[in-house]
Design a protein around this motif. Structure first.
Motif, short mmCIF file in Angstrom:
data_model
loop_
_atom_site.label_atom_id
_atom_site.label_comp_id
_atom_site.label_asym_id
_atom_site.label_seq_id
_atom_site.Cartn_x
_atom_site.Cartn_y
_atom_site.Cartn_z
N LYS A 65 0.84 -1.21 0.00
CA LYS A 65 0.00 0.00 0.00
C LYS A 65 0.87 1.26 0.00
O LYS A 65 0.63 2.20 -0.76
CB LYS A 65 -0.92 -0.02 1.23
N ILE A 66 1.90 1.27 0.83
CA ILE A 66 2.79 2.43 0.92
C ILE A 66 3.62 2.56 -0.35
O ILE A 66 3.83 3.66 -0.86
CB ILE A 66 3.68 2.33 2.17
N ILE A 67 4.08 1.45 -0.89
CA ILE A 67 4.87 1.48 -2.13
C ILE A 67 4.04 2.04 -3.28
O ILE A 67 4.51 2.87 -4.06
CB ILE A 67 5.43 0.08 -2.45
N GLU A 68 2.78 1.63 -3.37
CA GLU A 68 1.89 2.17 -4.41
C GLU A 68 1.72 3.68 -4.24
O GLU A 68 1.75 4.43 -5.22
CB GLU A 68 0.55 1.47 -4.37
N LEU A 69 1.50 4.13 -3.00
CA LEU A 69 1.36 5.56 -2.72
C LEU A 69 2.64 6.30 -3.09
O LEU A 69 2.58 7.36 -3.72
CB LEU A 69 1.02 5.77 -1.24
N ALA A 70 3.78 5.75 -2.71
CA ALA A 70 5.06 6.39 -3.02
C ALA A 70 5.26 6.50 -4.53
O ALA A 70 5.59 7.58 -5.05
CB ALA A 70 6.20 5.60 -2.39
N LYS A 71 5.05 5.41 -5.24
CA LYS A 71 5.24 5.43 -6.70
C LYS A 71 4.29 6.40 -7.38
O LYS A 71 4.66 7.07 -8.34
CB LYS A 71 5.08 4.02 -7.26
N SER A 72 3.06 6.52 -6.87
CA SER A 72 2.11 7.45 -7.47
C SER A 72 2.54 8.91 -7.27
O SER A 72 2.08 9.79 -7.97
CB SER A 72 0.70 7.24 -6.90
N ASN A 73 3.44 9.12 -6.30
CA ASN A 73 3.99 10.46 -6.05
C ASN A 73 5.40 10.61 -6.61
O ASN A 73 6.09 11.58 -6.30
CB ASN A 73 3.98 10.75 -4.55
N GLY A 74 5.83 9.65 -7.41
CA GLY A 74 7.15 9.74 -8.03
C GLY A 74 8.31 9.38 -7.14
O GLY A 74 9.46 9.69 -7.46
N VAL A 75 8.05 8.75 -6.01
CA VAL A 75 9.10 8.37 -5.07
C VAL A 75 9.63 6.99 -5.45
O VAL A 75 8.86 6.03 -5.48
CB VAL A 75 8.58 8.36 -3.62
N PRO A 76 10.93 6.87 -5.72
CA PRO A 76 11.48 5.55 -6.07
C PRO A 76 11.46 4.61 -4.86
O PRO A 76 11.68 5.04 -3.73
CB PRO A 76 12.90 5.86 -6.51
N CYS A 77 11.20 3.35 -5.13
CA CYS A 77 11.15 2.32 -4.09
C CYS A 77 12.13 1.22 -4.45
O CYS A 77 12.19 0.79 -5.60
CB CYS A 77 9.74 1.74 -3.98
N LYS A 78 12.88 0.77 -3.46
CA LYS A 78 13.90 -0.23 -3.73
C LYS A 78 13.88 -1.33 -2.66
O LYS A 78 13.92 -1.03 -1.47
CB LYS A 78 15.28 0.42 -3.75
N GLN A 79 13.82 -2.57 -3.10
CA GLN A 79 13.90 -3.69 -2.18
C GLN A 79 15.37 -3.98 -1.90
O GLN A 79 16.16 -4.11 -2.83
CB GLN A 79 13.20 -4.92 -2.74
N VAL A 80 15.70 -4.05 -0.61
CA VAL A 80 17.08 -4.30 -0.18
C VAL A 80 17.08 -5.37 0.90
O VAL A 80 16.04 -5.72 1.45
CB VAL A 80 17.75 -3.01 0.36
N GLU A 81 18.25 -5.89 1.20
CA GLU A 81 18.39 -6.87 2.27
C GLU A 81 18.05 -6.21 3.61
O GLU A 81 18.26 -5.02 3.80
CB GLU A 81 19.83 -7.40 2.33
#
Length: 75
Positions: A45-61
């Protein structure tokens, strides 16, 4: 999950990150990034909100998340 923005401000916690994303304009989020180690329903849910605002999301260890928040106090 952690959230970083310009000047290395780190925000942790689902509710805090979600509120930050909702309360800022896209221009205020230009230098923000989301880092997450696992992607459960709340994170999605947060990742979708971030991406809709142009915020890059990255999965890390998980170790990377722990390193990014190690300097934060435990209170």
């Amino acid at each position: 999950m952690s959230f970083e923005c310009f000047m290395q401000k780190v925000i942790t916690g689902f509710h805090s990150i979600e509120e930050f994303l909702r309360s800022r304009t896209k221009d205020e989020l230009l230098h923000a990034s989301i880092f997450f180690s696992s992607c459960g329903p709340r994170a999605k849910k947060i990742i979708e909100l971030a991406k809709s605002n142009g915020v890059p999301c990255k999965q890390v260890e998980k170790k990377e998340i722990e390193r990014k928040v190690a300097h934060l106090s435990d209170f």
